[in-house]
Design a protein around this motif. Structure first.
Motif, PDB file in Angstrom:
ATOM      1  N   HIS A  49     -58.988 -36.225  25.283  1.00 38.05           N
ATOM      2  CA  HIS A  49     -59.346 -36.052  26.695  1.00 38.05           C
ATOM      3  C   HIS A  49     -60.179 -34.794  26.906  1.00 38.05           C
ATOM      4  O   HIS A  49     -60.503 -34.456  28.037  1.00 38.05           O
ATOM      5  CB  HIS A  49     -58.073 -35.975  27.547  1.00 38.05           C
ATOM      6  N   THR A  54     -58.589 -26.061  32.674  1.00 41.24           N
ATOM      7  CA  THR A  54     -57.141 -26.051  32.939  1.00 41.24           C
ATOM      8  C   THR A  54     -56.604 -24.619  32.975  1.00 41.24           C
ATOM      9  O   THR A  54     -55.828 -24.259  33.868  1.00 41.24           O
ATOM     10  CB  THR A  54     -56.399 -26.855  31.845  1.00 41.24           C
ATOM     11  N   ILE A  66     -46.854 -17.397  29.057  1.00 37.65           N
ATOM     12  CA  ILE A  66     -45.989 -17.920  27.984  1.00 37.65           C
ATOM     13  C   ILE A  66     -46.709 -19.070  27.284  1.00 37.65           C
ATOM     14  O   ILE A  66     -46.980 -20.108  27.908  1.00 37.65           O
ATOM     15  CB  ILE A  66     -44.649 -18.433  28.546  1.00 37.65           C
ATOM     16  N   GLY A  67     -47.014 -18.901  26.008  1.00 42.61           N
ATOM     17  CA  GLY A  67     -47.721 -19.944  25.250  1.00 42.61           C
ATOM     18  C   GLY A  67     -49.186 -19.548  25.143  1.00 42.61           C
ATOM     19  O   GLY A  67     -49.941 -19.689  26.114  1.00 42.61           O
ATOM     20  N   GLN A  89     -50.552 -15.627  16.914  1.00 44.55           N
ATOM     21  CA  GLN A  89     -51.067 -16.022  18.235  1.00 44.55           C
ATOM     22  C   GLN A  89     -51.188 -14.793  19.136  1.00 44.55           C
ATOM     23  O   GLN A  89     -52.145 -14.653  19.895  1.00 44.55           O
ATOM     24  CB  GLN A  89     -50.081 -16.997  18.896  1.00 44.55           C
ATOM     25  N   VAL A  98     -47.309 -22.143  29.678  1.00 47.64           N
ATOM     26  CA  VAL A  98     -48.417 -22.892  29.078  1.00 47.64           C
ATOM     27  C   VAL A  98     -48.014 -23.436  27.709  1.00 47.64           C
ATOM     28  O   VAL A  98     -48.770 -23.395  26.748  1.00 47.64           O
ATOM     29  CB  VAL A  98     -49.702 -22.023  28.976  1.00 47.64           C
ATOM     30  N   PHE A  99     -46.787 -23.951  27.627  1.00 47.89           N
ATOM     31  CA  PHE A  99     -46.338 -24.635  26.414  1.00 47.89           C
ATOM     32  C   PHE A  99     -45.862 -26.052  26.743  1.00 47.89           C
ATOM     33  O   PHE A  99     -46.291 -27.018  26.130  1.00 47.89           O
ATOM     34  CB  PHE A  99     -45.230 -23.833  25.717  1.00 47.89           C
ATOM     35  N   VAL A 140     -48.096 -24.853  33.981  1.00 48.10           N
ATOM     36  CA  VAL A 140     -49.221 -25.664  33.506  1.00 48.10           C
ATOM     37  C   VAL A 140     -48.711 -26.753  32.551  1.00 48.10           C
ATOM     38  O   VAL A 140     -49.150 -27.892  32.588  1.00 48.10           O
ATOM     39  CB  VAL A 140     -50.257 -24.760  32.783  1.00 48.10           C
ATOM     40  N   TYR A 178     -52.287 -28.649  37.819  1.00 45.43           N
ATOM     41  CA  TYR A 178     -52.819 -29.728  36.990  1.00 45.43           C
ATOM     42  C   TYR A 178     -54.339 -29.600  36.939  1.00 45.43           C
ATOM     43  O   TYR A 178     -54.983 -29.537  37.987  1.00 45.43           O
ATOM     44  CB  TYR A 178     -52.401 -31.092  37.553  1.00 45.43           C
ATOM     45  N   LEU A 220     -52.130 -28.093  14.307  1.00 46.48           N
ATOM     46  CA  LEU A 220     -51.646 -27.636  15.632  1.00 46.48           C
ATOM     47  C   LEU A 220     -50.126 -27.440  15.570  1.00 46.48           C
ATOM     48  O   LEU A 220     -49.592 -26.440  16.049  1.00 46.48           O
ATOM     49  CB  LEU A 220     -52.007 -28.665  16.715  1.00 46.48           C
ATOM     50  N   ARG A 267     -58.353 -22.905  18.937  1.00 44.19           N
ATOM     51  CA  ARG A 267     -58.562 -24.326  19.184  1.00 44.19           C
ATOM     52  C   ARG A 267     -59.259 -24.995  18.013  1.00 44.19           C
ATOM     53  O   ARG A 267     -60.122 -24.379  17.369  1.00 44.19           O
ATOM     54  CB  ARG A 267     -59.467 -24.438  20.422  1.00 44.19           C
TER      55      ARG A 267
HETATM   56  N1  COD Z   1     -42.163 -19.444  23.863  1.00 43.53           N
HETATM   57  C1  COD Z   1     -43.447 -18.989  23.864  1.00 43.53           C
HETATM   58  N2  COD Z   1     -44.474 -19.656  23.275  1.00 43.53           N
HETATM   59  C2  COD Z   1     -44.181 -20.795  22.643  1.00 43.53           C
HETATM   60  C3  COD Z   1     -42.873 -21.330  22.601  1.00 43.53           C
HETATM   61  C4  COD Z   1     -41.831 -20.593  23.237  1.00 43.53           C
HETATM   62  N3  COD Z   1     -40.574 -21.009  23.245  1.00 43.53           N
HETATM   63  N4  COD Z   1     -42.889 -22.473  21.878  1.00 43.53           N
HETATM   64  C5  COD Z   1     -44.167 -22.652  21.482  1.00 43.53           C
HETATM   65  N5  COD Z   1     -44.947 -21.654  21.936  1.00 43.53           N
HETATM   66  C6  COD Z   1     -46.394 -21.439  21.759  1.00 43.53           C
HETATM   67  C7  COD Z   1     -46.953 -21.939  20.447  1.00 43.53           C
HETATM   68  O1  COD Z   1     -46.734 -21.035  19.381  1.00 43.53           O
HETATM   69  C8  COD Z   1     -48.443 -22.076  20.799  1.00 43.53           C
HETATM   70  O2  COD Z   1     -49.133 -20.877  20.548  1.00 43.53           O
HETATM   71  C9  COD Z   1     -48.437 -22.339  22.306  1.00 43.53           C
HETATM   72  O3  COD Z   1     -47.083 -22.190  22.744  1.00 43.53           O
HETATM   73  C10 COD Z   1     -48.900 -23.757  22.642  1.00 43.53           C
HETATM   74  O4  COD Z   1     -50.250 -23.860  22.319  1.00 43.53           O
HETATM   75  P1  COD Z   1     -50.951 -25.202  21.779  1.00 43.53           P
HETATM   76  O5  COD Z   1     -52.323 -24.803  21.338  1.00 43.53           O
HETATM   77  O6  COD Z   1     -50.068 -25.875  20.820  1.00 43.53           O
HETATM   78  O7  COD Z   1     -51.023 -26.096  23.092  1.00 43.53           O
HETATM   79  P2  COD Z   1     -52.242 -26.312  24.122  1.00 43.53           P
HETATM   80  O8  COD Z   1     -52.688 -24.998  24.620  1.00 43.53           O
HETATM   81  O9  COD Z   1     -53.234 -27.231  23.505  1.00 43.53           O
HETATM   82  O10 COD Z   1     -51.522 -27.157  25.300  1.00 43.53           O
HETATM   83  C11 COD Z   1     -50.570 -26.562  26.112  1.00 43.53           C
HETATM   84  C12 COD Z   1     -50.213 -27.489  27.306  1.00 43.53           C
HETATM   85  C13 COD Z   1     -49.265 -26.696  28.171  1.00 43.53           C
HETATM   86  C14 COD Z   1     -51.471 -27.823  28.106  1.00 43.53           C
HETATM   87  C15 COD Z   1     -49.596 -28.822  26.794  1.00 43.53           C
HETATM   88  O11 COD Z   1     -48.580 -28.592  25.873  1.00 43.53           O
HETATM   89  C16 COD Z   1     -49.012 -29.634  27.981  1.00 43.53           C
HETATM   90  O12 COD Z   1     -47.867 -29.444  28.405  1.00 43.53           O
HETATM   91  N6  COD Z   1     -49.784 -30.602  28.495  1.00 43.53           N
HETATM   92  C17 COD Z   1     -49.361 -31.422  29.587  1.00 43.53           C
HETATM   93  C18 COD Z   1     -50.029 -30.990  30.839  1.00 43.53           C
HETATM   94  C19 COD Z   1     -51.332 -31.674  30.981  1.00 43.53           C
HETATM   95  O13 COD Z   1     -51.463 -32.847  30.778  1.00 43.53           O
HETATM   96  N7  COD Z   1     -52.360 -30.914  31.315  1.00 43.53           N
HETATM   97  C20 COD Z   1     -53.674 -31.426  31.457  1.00 43.53           C
HETATM   98  C21 COD Z   1     -54.356 -31.696  30.129  1.00 43.53           C
HETATM   99  S1  COD Z   1     -54.245 -30.371  29.014  1.00 43.53           S
END
Ligand code: COD
Ligand code: ZN
Length: 365
Positions: A61, A170, A190-191, A220, A259-260, A282, A309, A353, A360
């Motif tokens: 997407h 986003t 967060i994330g 990270q 953001v996780f 998010v 969103y 990932l 990314r």
């Molecule tokens: N505490 C802190 N950080 C954490 C934890 C925790 N407990 N667990 C994991 N993490 C970190 C990871 O180490 C990682 O660095 C990060 O969280 C997540 O990053 P990515 O790269 O894996 O994920 P993204 O950035 O691609 O996506 C994050 C979203 C929040 C967008 C995704 O997971 C989501 O929930 N999508 C649904 C919402 C949606 O549809 N949005 C529109 C399209 S993106």
């Protein structure tokens, strides 16, 4: 036409890279040759069954490409246009669109992973295949509603353009349009993956004071400093709520972002916000999970809890803003994309990932 695509036939299984049939664009649709597709965790939620989607489906997407054919009646894009893809192609007519919230388009919501007329353009082995976000860019070509393509200045690197299709809009949008961060304020994110890093860049653009990156992985956190984080908190070591409070003189942050995508991190984002704190969620937790909050604290400290969103953005007008911010050196998308893959490597890209590789990844076509 026959195109190569990654098809998810079953939840929990790898995607199959194979030839599928793609119909011609119908009225109001365009055919896009995909240039790049980003590896976003949201697709992963569908692969794992954490969120429901019609199956079989072509995921992807976060994309960009070039319009190679227009269907009847198309006026918003022309053959040859470089376009960023929007996974919410707004109808422009429903109540959400008319009220200026095209990211929540009702018609898109009602038609889900089908085109706006409720049918699909992808087929294989006699079965209809659905289109994630009406984008389905884990494929060489995609048929997309004309409102789901945003023409941009040509010559933008395709992987950077793809990032603007999801993580940038986003993340930066969550900071600027949903939370409307005020200059000098304290922010905790967060994330710190692809989307979280963009929230951090958005907070920096808004001239936030302290920007606290929170993650469970040290790599990270180090990487986040490159995008504007001023402090880091490793949530794997100690309670992140306590650490954020310590970094904010015991008050809690003015703005926090989840953001996780889990109930626990949603609750933590709520708890690390201070008086009058704005909590922006998010990530979407796995379906059915609930996050509880302290009802007294909500009122006594006048906190605000809101979802965001697609960055509360209006793709057609806000994505060109993101392009300008990148081209004027204010958004560091060059460092954001760290890995490139071929479509055949899409399952490996998701394994990377899961392993928690920084930044990314992007598929290049
Ligand atoms: N505490 C802190 N950080 C954490 C934890 C925790 N407990 N667990 C994991 N993490 C970190 C990871 O180490 C990682 O660095 C990060 O969280 C997540 O990053 P990515 O790269 O894996 O994920 P993204 O950035 O691609 O996506 C994050 C979203 C929040 C967008 C995704 O997971 C989501 O929930 N999508 C649904 C919402 C949606 O549809 N949005 C529109 C399209 S993106
Ligand atoms: Zn995404």
């Amino acid at each position: 036409m026959k195109v190569k695509a990654a098809v998810l036939w079953e939840v929990g299984q790898p995607m199959e890279i194979r030839e599928v049939d793609l119909d011609e664009p119908k009225t109001g649709e365009v055919l896009v040759k995909i240039g790049s597709a980003g590896i976003c965790r949201s697709d992963r939620h569908f692969m794992h069954g954490d969120a429901p989607i019609a199956i079989p489906v072509v995921l992807g997407h976060e994309g960009a490409g070039t319009v190679v054919q227009t269907g009847p009646g198309v006026t918003l894009a022309q053959e040859g246009d470089q376009v960023i893809l929007s996974f919410v192609p707004a109808c422009g007519r429903c109540r959400s669109c008319l009220e200026g919230h095209s990211n929540l388009c009702d018609l898109h919501g009602a038609t889900g992973a089908n085109m706006l007329d409720g049918t699909t353009r992808l087929h294989a082995d006699g079965k209809d295949i659905h289109h994630m976000g009406k984008v389905a860019c884990f494929a060489e070509y995609a048929v997309i509603p004309e409102t789901g393509v945003v023409p941009v200045t040509s010559g933008l690197p395709m992987d950077k353009a793809a990032m603007i299709g999801c993580s940038v809009t986003t993340g930066v949008g969550a900071a600027l349009y949903s939370a409307e961060i005020k200059a000098g304020s304290t922010v905790a994110v967060i994330g710190c993956g692809g989307v979280g890093l963009n929230v951090i860049m958005g907070a920096a653009l808004a001239n936030a004071g302290k920007i606290i990156a929170v993650d469970i992985r040290e790599a990270q956190l180090e990487f986040a400093m490159r995008f504007g984080a001023t402090h880091t908190v490793n949530a794997a070591d100690q309670d992140p709520v306590r650490q954020v409070r310590d970094l904010t003189d015991g008050r809690g942050a003015d703005y926090t972002f989840e953001v996780f995508g889990s109930a626990d991190t949603t609750k933590a984002a709520y708890e690390m916000a201070g008086k009058r704190g704005i909590v922006t969620v998010v990530g979407i937790a796995p379906w059915g999970q609930e996050a509880s909050i302290n009802a007294v604290d909500l009122v006594r400290n006048e906190k605000t809890l809101r979802g965001s969103y697609y960055g509360s953005a209006r793709s057609r007008t806000d994505m060109p803003v993101m392009v300008d911010l990148y081209q004027s050196g204010k958004l560091n998308l060059d460092d954001l994309v760290v890995r490139h893959y071929t479509l055949d490597q899409v399952n490996e890209a998701y394994a990377d990932l899961d392993r928690g590789e920084i930044g990314r990844g992007a598929i290049m076509f």
